[in-house]
Design an enzyme around this catalytic site. Structure first.
Site, mmCIF file in Angstrom:
data_model
loop_
_atom_site.group_PDB
_atom_site.id
_atom_site.type_symbol
_atom_site.label_atom_id
_atom_site.label_comp_id
_atom_site.label_asym_id
_atom_site.label_seq_id
_atom_site.Cartn_x
_atom_site.Cartn_y
_atom_site.Cartn_z
ATOM 1 N N ARG A 276 0.813 -1.230 0.000
ATOM 2 C CA ARG A 276 0.000 0.000 0.000
ATOM 3 C C ARG A 276 0.846 1.279 0.000
ATOM 4 O O ARG A 276 0.531 2.257 -0.651
ATOM 5 C CB ARG A 276 -0.881 -0.024 1.255
ATOM 6 C CG ARG A 276 -1.601 1.281 1.588
ATOM 7 C CD ARG A 276 -2.410 1.101 2.871
ATOM 8 N NE ARG A 276 -2.907 2.335 3.437
ATOM 9 C CZ ARG A 276 -4.140 2.823 3.265
ATOM 10 N NH1 ARG A 276 -4.986 2.191 2.491
ATOM 11 N NH2 ARG A 276 -4.518 3.933 3.857
ATOM 12 N N ASN B 55 -1.386 8.923 1.834
ATOM 13 C CA ASN B 55 -2.646 9.584 2.149
ATOM 14 C C ASN B 55 -2.807 9.877 3.648
ATOM 15 O O ASN B 55 -3.917 10.092 4.130
ATOM 16 C CB ASN B 55 -3.828 8.763 1.633
ATOM 17 C CG ASN B 55 -4.951 9.644 1.118
ATOM 18 O OD1 ASN B 55 -4.709 10.788 0.714
ATOM 19 N ND2 ASN B 55 -6.181 9.141 1.154
ATOM 20 N N GLU C 243 -13.896 6.105 -3.992
ATOM 21 C CA GLU C 243 -13.492 4.711 -3.766
ATOM 22 C C GLU C 243 -14.255 3.848 -4.755
ATOM 23 O O GLU C 243 -15.478 3.700 -4.660
ATOM 24 C CB GLU C 243 -13.846 4.273 -2.336
ATOM 25 C CG GLU C 243 -13.161 5.076 -1.241
ATOM 26 C CD GLU C 243 -11.774 4.563 -0.892
ATOM 27 O OE1 GLU C 243 -11.280 3.622 -1.536
ATOM 28 O OE2 GLU C 243 -11.188 5.125 0.052
#
Ligand code: 0X9
Ligand code: ZN
Length: 433
Positions: free
Chosen positions: A241, A258, A386
């Protein structure tokens, strides 16, 4: 899988290994469990467990079903099962060995790419690497000389050039307001860069159809923000990630981009100071070259940027600020109107549901994200989208799903952009927002 097919895949893996092409973590005997929460308390406990057990790869909460999927190595299975028993948490083994699936997906992807030669790509056929995407971007100005401009804004930690594409209608007017879309801030969310590529093709190849979207607005698209992490998911570890910059902890590499943006950075809810965690925020805000680049893009166009959209997966959400608090911004109605236009358009076209609302309330609290930063920097419309889950593990839709997913999502983005260009016409924009 038939034993013959299995044998063929195994042979292929051995072959790749022998020629040194395989740094690939094969995830042999890694298992996927689904843990079920029956009430809000259990869900909270599951999320807490996810934080305390960073060596379990939490594939994200199954947001619509109050559950959580966990990818664990064979050596961690006993530990997990003991804990589940102790906490009396319901669970189910979904996959006993994820490696076959991953190998098959890699093979499907590889085969599909053989059909075309770079810089040509087939967005629907395969997931492309950062290097391949850059080659494609670099080819566009020649094909669309007055309408496509490639700019490099910096380098990733591993010195990959971070590029973005500006698309205009070629009328020669400069300083139009801007719609900025980025993708792959999280490395494993492969459907997001595919969507970015599809948007590029739509806007460049069908200028008449999208004339209204390009008349008074330029589009800036950055298909891969986390270039190193994204490349790593192609070469080494499919579910990575974070970035690939080392941390203060020699055992843990990478920062969650993020959580690294400099607005409300450092809040403990939803971001972590522990490099072992997937939501590690870094030592300082903007200590990652990749988040610096997004910041610089946002600042460069700050007087022109109207609509910021960050593409992620998964969960079918259109998330509006704030992500660091459940307090709504004063202009939430404007944001909601734009998000709802997107969700309604998707619902009407395919029946797929998207939820529109405040990040913190719909999903979870998480400070230091790019959407909050952009919104605070003055861009009136800022969203994280998303995309739907895909494949066995949410982040891994097979190439055969790309077509459906990107077309459907584009319908929503187009509707949102339409709303934005009508809501903020160029004349009104010189006085407001
Ligand atoms: O947690 C994230 O960064 C995003 N979800 S993901 O599953 N793609 O990792 C959501 C970010 C939403 N925005 C804010 N919390 N500000
Ligand atoms: Zn994400």
């Amino acid at each position: 899988m038939s034993s013959l097919k299995h044998f063929a895949l195994l042979l292929l893996a051995l072959l790749l290994q022998s020629v040194g092409l395989l740094a690939w973590q094969d995830y042999k005997d890694y298992k996927v469990f689904e843990l079920q929460a029956h009430d809000a308390g259990q869900l909270k406990m599951l999320r807490q467990l996810a934080r305390e057990k960073p060596h379990w790869d939490i594939l994200g909460s199954r947001r619509t079903h109050n559950g959580l999927r966990v990818l664990v190595s064979p050596t961690q299975v006993d530990d997990l099962l003991a804990l589940l028993q102790e906490k009396q948490l319901e669970h189910q083994l979904l996959l006993d060995d994820i490696s076959e699936l991953l190998l098959a997906q890699r093979e499907e992807n590889r085969r599909s790419k053989l059909r075309l030669q770079l810089p040509q790509i087939d967005v629907f056929g395969a997931f492309y690497t950062h290097t391949e995407i850059n080659a494609y971007l670099d080819s566009l100005p020649q094909r669309f000389p007055r309408r496509a401009l490639v700019k490099q804004f910096g380098w990733s930690y591993e010195r990959r050039p971070l590029k973005l594409l500006t698309i205009s209608n070629g009328d020669g007017r400069s300083n139009k307001p801007v719609i900025f879309i980025d993708a792959a801030m999280h490395a494993r969310e492969w459907i997001a860069p595919s969507l970015a590529l599809y948007i590029i093709q739509e806007l460049l190849e069908k200028p008449e159809e999208h004339a209204e979207l390009l008349k008074d607005y330029d589009w800036i698209i950055m298909p891969v923000v986390n270039a190193d992490g994204y490349e790593y998911t192609h070469t080494d570890s499919r579910y990575w990630r974070k970035t690939r910059k080392p941390t203060s902890d020699p055992n843990n590499t990478g920062t969650d981009l993020n959580r690294n943006f400099g607005y409300m950075w450092g809040q403990d809810d939803g971001s972590s100071s522990d490099p072992a965690e997937e939501i590690y925020r870094g030592e300082h805000a903007f200590d990652q070259p990749e988040s610096q680049v997004v910041r610089d893009v946002l600042l460069t166009y700050s007087d022109r940027l109207t609509f910021y959209l960050s593409l992620h997966s998964y969960g079918n959400y259109l998330l509006l600020p704030w992500g660091h608090t459940s307090e709504l911004p004063d202009t939430w109605r404007d944001l909601h109107e734009v998000g709802k236009a997107g969700a309604d358009a998707i619902k009407a076209a395919t029946g797929t549901d998207y939820s529109v609302g405040c990040s913190t309330t719909l999903l979870y609290e998480a400070a230091g994200a790019s959407d909050d930063y952009a919104f605070n920097a003055g861009f009136p419309i800022s969203f994280t989208m998303e995309l739907p889950a895909g494949g066995q593990n949410y982040f891994d839709p097979p190439p055969s799903d790309i077509d459906r997913l990107v077309k459907e999502t584009w319908i929503g983005i187009r509707a949102m952009a339409q709303k934005v260009v009508r809501k903020y016409p160029i004349d009104a924009r010189s006085n407001a927002p």
